[in-house]
Design an enzyme around this catalytic site. Sequence first.
Site, PDB file in Angstrom:
ATOM      1  N   GLY A 119      -6.974   5.015   9.837  1.00 45.12           N
ATOM      2  CA  GLY A 119      -7.759   3.854   9.756  1.00 45.12           C
ATOM      3  C   GLY A 119      -7.942   3.549   8.323  1.00 45.12           C
ATOM      4  O   GLY A 119      -8.534   2.653   7.979  1.00 45.12           O
ATOM      5  N   THR A 120      -7.056   4.010   7.337  1.00 43.74           N
ATOM      6  CA  THR A 120      -7.093   3.513   5.844  1.00 43.74           C
ATOM      7  C   THR A 120      -6.828   2.069   5.677  1.00 43.74           C
ATOM      8  O   THR A 120      -7.422   1.446   4.970  1.00 43.74           O
ATOM      9  CB  THR A 120      -6.262   4.432   4.966  1.00 43.74           C
ATOM     10  OG1 THR A 120      -4.849   4.772   5.702  1.00 43.74           O
ATOM     11  CG2 THR A 120      -6.964   5.630   4.706  1.00 43.74           C
ATOM     12  N   GLY A 121      -5.690   1.706   6.423  1.00 47.67           N
ATOM     13  CA  GLY A 121      -5.465   0.195   6.281  1.00 47.67           C
ATOM     14  C   GLY A 121      -6.341  -0.801   6.742  1.00 47.67           C
ATOM     15  O   GLY A 121      -6.497  -1.676   6.136  1.00 47.67           O
ATOM     16  N   CYS A 122      -6.893  -0.406   8.147  1.00 44.83           N
ATOM     17  CA  CYS A 122      -7.930  -1.326   8.498  1.00 44.83           C
ATOM     18  C   CYS A 122      -9.076  -1.421   7.482  1.00 44.83           C
ATOM     19  O   CYS A 122      -9.683  -2.440   7.472  1.00 44.83           O
ATOM     20  CB  CYS A 122      -8.395  -0.758   9.978  1.00 44.83           C
ATOM     21  SG  CYS A 122      -6.879  -0.645  11.156  1.00 44.83           S
ATOM     22  N   LYS A 143       0.845  -1.260  -0.018  1.00 49.22           N
ATOM     23  CA  LYS A 143      -0.048  -0.212  -0.079  1.00 49.22           C
ATOM     24  C   LYS A 143       1.035   1.131   0.024  1.00 49.22           C
ATOM     25  O   LYS A 143       1.807   1.472   0.421  1.00 49.22           O
ATOM     26  CB  LYS A 143      -0.894   0.064   1.310  1.00 49.22           C
ATOM     27  CG  LYS A 143      -1.728  -1.118   1.296  1.00 49.22           C
ATOM     28  CD  LYS A 143      -2.392  -1.222   2.596  1.00 49.22           C
ATOM     29  CE  LYS A 143      -1.699  -1.249   3.932  1.00 49.22           C
ATOM     30  NZ  LYS A 143      -2.228  -1.422   5.104  1.00 49.22           N
ATOM     31  N   THR A 189      -6.593  10.516   7.474  1.00 44.15           N
ATOM     32  CA  THR A 189      -6.144   9.276   6.894  1.00 44.15           C
ATOM     33  C   THR A 189      -6.203   8.162   7.909  1.00 44.15           C
ATOM     34  O   THR A 189      -5.722   6.909   7.572  1.00 44.15           O
ATOM     35  CB  THR A 189      -4.972   9.359   6.249  1.00 44.15           C
ATOM     36  OG1 THR A 189      -3.758   9.732   7.173  1.00 44.15           O
ATOM     37  CG2 THR A 189      -4.948  10.263   5.045  1.00 44.15           C
TER      38      THR A 189
END
Length: 275
Positions: A217-220, A182, A215
């Site tokens: 929490g984007t990965g979760c 990512k 941004t």
Amino acid sequence: MNAETISRVPVALTIAGSDSGGGAGIQADLRTFAFHCVHGTSAITCVTAQNTLGVARVDAMSPEAVAAQIQAVVEDIGVQAAKTGMLLNQGIIATVAQQVETLGINNLVVDPVMVSRTGAQLIDDNAIKTLRQQLIPLAAIITPNRYEAQILSGLPINTLDDMRAAAQVIHRNLKAKAVLVKGGGMQGNARGVDIWFDGQHLETLTTKQVDTKNTHGTGCTLSAAIASNLAKGQNLHQAVTQAKEYVTTALTYSLNIGQGQGPVGHFFQLLQNDG
Ligand SMILES: Nc1ncnc2c1ncn2[C@@H]1O[C@H](COP(=O)(O)OP(=O)(O)OP(=O)(O)O)[C@@H](O)[C@H]1O
Ligand SMILES: Cc1ncc(CO)c(N)n1
């Protein structure tokens, strides 16, 4: 009024930490599952005292408590897909890997939470070793960010080509079935560009770049959306591309709350559409 019960609903499980600020972790995952009309279940690994400025404290659950939560959900309700997030320590990681194998959990998305966006390492070296050796081989896909991909591949990442090289090395060396590196932590035009590699196809996934500081929490959210789409029966590639679209929309409607990095807006697009 007659009750309309719904008996055929996809079920997903998140194995992750709680974020008191509601932006990442379990809270983001359950909102993401709900947005996708997937019933969300959870196994909580740790409780963070966290807000938009950072993490003040982390309390771990015992590995036994994590195992019991997973077992309770899978044995009764059953899950079509699962994701892992912040697993914190070696004992929890080893237990999660064992439960995934014993209970035959399929469609596992591993978000190898090891390093924050700011580059700070969140778990120790022994935990990283167990993650590599025991959990990653069980995953349908792993979704490292820039810094996690650097650790897992041993390569420095500054460009899109570096991300491509890392995705291929992680696939080969860690026996990950598919890898999504990512690019939220990249600079310039590479920010928000992800690299997909499944052993055959190397692809660059691009949506629009969203100019926001919110941004958190984007990965979760991305890994929970992939798990949602897998629970609904989509193939892996489709699950990933649609999840990326969802994250981009959630970023577009991010919440400017708190003094630091606010969370993404998981369902605020719906309110806009309502007028
Ligand atoms: N500004 C942005 N514009 C568009 N997409 C973005 C942006 N920032 C992050 N993304 C996307 O969000 C998803 C999550 O990536 P990111 O690298 O932020 O993960 P992460 O570091 O694990 O997130 P977290 O902040 O939750 O720890 C990826 O698909 C990434 O491309
Ligand atoms: C609980 C939790 N999980 C994951 C992350 C990574 O965003 C976080 N900040 N907090």
